[in-house]
Design a protein around this motif. Sequence first.
Motif, PDB file in Angstrom:
ATOM      1  N   UNK A 152       0.857  -1.187   0.000  1.00 20.37           N
ATOM      2  CA  UNK A 152       0.000   0.000   0.000  1.00 20.37           C
ATOM      3  C   UNK A 152       0.890   1.233   0.000  1.00 20.37           C
ATOM      4  N   UNK A 153       0.586   2.174  -0.888  1.00 23.09           N
ATOM      5  CA  UNK A 153       1.377   3.389  -1.013  1.00 23.09           C
ATOM      6  C   UNK A 153       0.715   4.484  -0.175  1.00 23.09           C
ATOM      7  N   UNK A 154       1.354   4.817   0.946  1.00 21.61           N
ATOM      8  CA  UNK A 154       0.786   5.798   1.866  1.00 21.61           C
ATOM      9  C   UNK A 154       0.938   7.221   1.345  1.00 21.61           C
ATOM     10  N   UNK A 155       2.024   7.514   0.620  1.00 21.56           N
ATOM     11  CA  UNK A 155       2.281   8.834   0.043  1.00 21.56           C
ATOM     12  C   UNK A 155       2.697   8.658  -1.414  1.00 21.56           C
ATOM     13  N   UNK A 156       3.118   9.758  -2.043  1.00 22.46           N
ATOM     14  CA  UNK A 156       3.579   9.677  -3.435  1.00 22.46           C
ATOM     15  C   UNK A 156       5.003   9.143  -3.546  1.00 22.46           C
ATOM     16  N   UNK A 157       5.687   8.985  -2.409  1.00 14.99           N
ATOM     17  CA  UNK A 157       7.069   8.507  -2.422  1.00 14.99           C
ATOM     18  C   UNK A 157       7.108   7.017  -2.122  1.00 14.99           C
ATOM     19  N   UNK A 158       7.843   6.275  -2.955  1.00 16.13           N
ATOM     20  CA  UNK A 158       7.899   4.821  -2.805  1.00 16.13           C
ATOM     21  C   UNK A 158       8.543   4.396  -1.497  1.00 16.13           C
ATOM     22  N   UNK A 159       9.321   5.268  -0.880  1.00 12.63           N
ATOM     23  CA  UNK A 159       9.966   4.901   0.387  1.00 12.63           C
ATOM     24  C   UNK A 159       8.945   4.703   1.505  1.00 12.63           C
ATOM     25  N   UNK A 160       7.726   5.212   1.308  1.00 15.98           N
ATOM     26  CA  UNK A 160       6.662   5.064   2.306  1.00 15.98           C
ATOM     27  C   UNK A 160       5.753   3.888   2.000  1.00 15.98           C
ATOM     28  N   UNK A 169      10.644  -4.202   1.399  1.00 15.11           N
ATOM     29  CA  UNK A 169      11.123  -3.103   0.573  1.00 15.11           C
ATOM     30  C   UNK A 169      12.565  -2.806   0.939  1.00 15.11           C
ATOM     31  N   UNK A 170      13.421  -2.775  -0.058  1.00 18.14           N
ATOM     32  CA  UNK A 170      14.863  -2.590   0.156  1.00 18.14           C
ATOM     33  C   UNK A 170      15.328  -1.356  -0.602  1.00 18.14           C
ATOM     34  N   UNK A 171      16.126  -0.534   0.063  1.00 19.45           N
ATOM     35  CA  UNK A 171      16.793   0.570  -0.625  1.00 19.45           C
ATOM     36  C   UNK A 171      18.111   0.027  -1.151  1.00 19.45           C
ATOM     37  N   UNK A 232      11.719  -3.480  -9.523  1.00 21.14           N
ATOM     38  CA  UNK A 232      12.524  -2.274  -9.337  1.00 21.14           C
ATOM     39  C   UNK A 232      11.634  -1.040  -9.285  1.00 21.14           C
ATOM     40  N   UNK A 233      11.852  -0.198  -8.288  1.00 20.73           N
ATOM     41  CA  UNK A 233      11.050   1.003  -8.080  1.00 20.73           C
ATOM     42  C   UNK A 233      11.970   2.204  -7.892  1.00 20.73           C
ATOM     43  N   UNK A 234      11.435   3.386  -8.153  1.00 20.39           N
ATOM     44  CA  UNK A 234      12.230   4.602  -8.059  1.00 20.39           C
ATOM     45  C   UNK A 234      11.577   5.582  -7.091  1.00 20.39           C
ATOM     46  N   UNK A 240      17.096   4.253  -5.814  1.00 23.32           N
ATOM     47  CA  UNK A 240      16.592   2.973  -6.311  1.00 23.32           C
ATOM     48  C   UNK A 240      16.128   2.096  -5.168  1.00 23.32           C
ATOM     49  N   UNK A 241      14.944   1.506  -5.360  1.00 16.90           N
ATOM     50  CA  UNK A 241      14.381   0.572  -4.390  1.00 16.90           C
ATOM     51  C   UNK A 241      14.008  -0.713  -5.115  1.00 16.90           C
ATOM     52  N   UNK A 242      13.867  -1.763  -4.342  1.00 15.73           N
ATOM     53  CA  UNK A 242      13.385  -3.021  -4.903  1.00 15.73           C
ATOM     54  C   UNK A 242      12.445  -3.664  -3.884  1.00 15.73           C
TER      55      UNK A 242
END
Length: 254
Positions: A152-160, A169-171, A232-234, A240-242
């Motif tokens: 689930x994407x809490x914000x517009x940033x993939x880190x959340x 989720x890995x950076x 792969x996500x940005x 870069x995240x995965x």
Amino acid sequence: MAVAQLTSTSALTFKSLPSLECLRSATSSNANVSLFYPSFATRSFRGLITSAASVSAAKYTSIKPLGDRVLIKIKTVEEKTSSGIFLPSSAQKKQQSGEVVAVGAGKRVGDDRVPVAVETGKEVVYSKYAGTEVEVDGTSHLLVKEDDIIGILETDDIKDLKPLNDRILIKVAEAEEKTAGGLLLSESAKERPSIGTVVATGPGVLDEEGTRKPLPVSTGNTVLYSKYAGNNLKGTDGSDYIALRVSDVMAVLS
């Protein structure tokens, strides 16, 4: 051999070809047109005439998912760059996120039914090649299983991102900019690292009794994972995240 000839006496005229009646008006009223045909020429040609049919894609006004399936409204694809340049279809990046618009009743685990872990209105990220695309009220939707939803994407940033089930989720660690000898590497020559830091974990998978099994990794762990695993996500800052399943993690590094 001539294909057609004008003659005043002919055994085969348009009168004997009912299916070609529409051509009679194009001929002279004072002449008959005779055609040289094989022996089957006297047969009716109506069976050879077909009418064109228009084929249109099926349209739906609503879809009710069953079981643990989820209906997602696909996020609109960016058709142009930030500077206003329109992108061709081949250059448009396929979206992996969208809004949940309907969910099924959940799946059965033993004698109980476990509800779907996402709610309508939530924005989710799903696996790249998951689901079946359908059109609802002129808009593209995706029908997927709950297990195909990464988080689930809490914000517009993939880190959340909040991972689901056994996903993490890995950076990704930054790639080496130069060789051991000091030579700078081009972007194409930089080897994709398989090491990163866990920034979020899912709650674990359900066993046969409906109990969540905790994951063997936690946030802050540095891990080594399979090279070609995951999605792969940005991030908004270009990081870069995965997102991958915990089974794709090979080791925790100290």
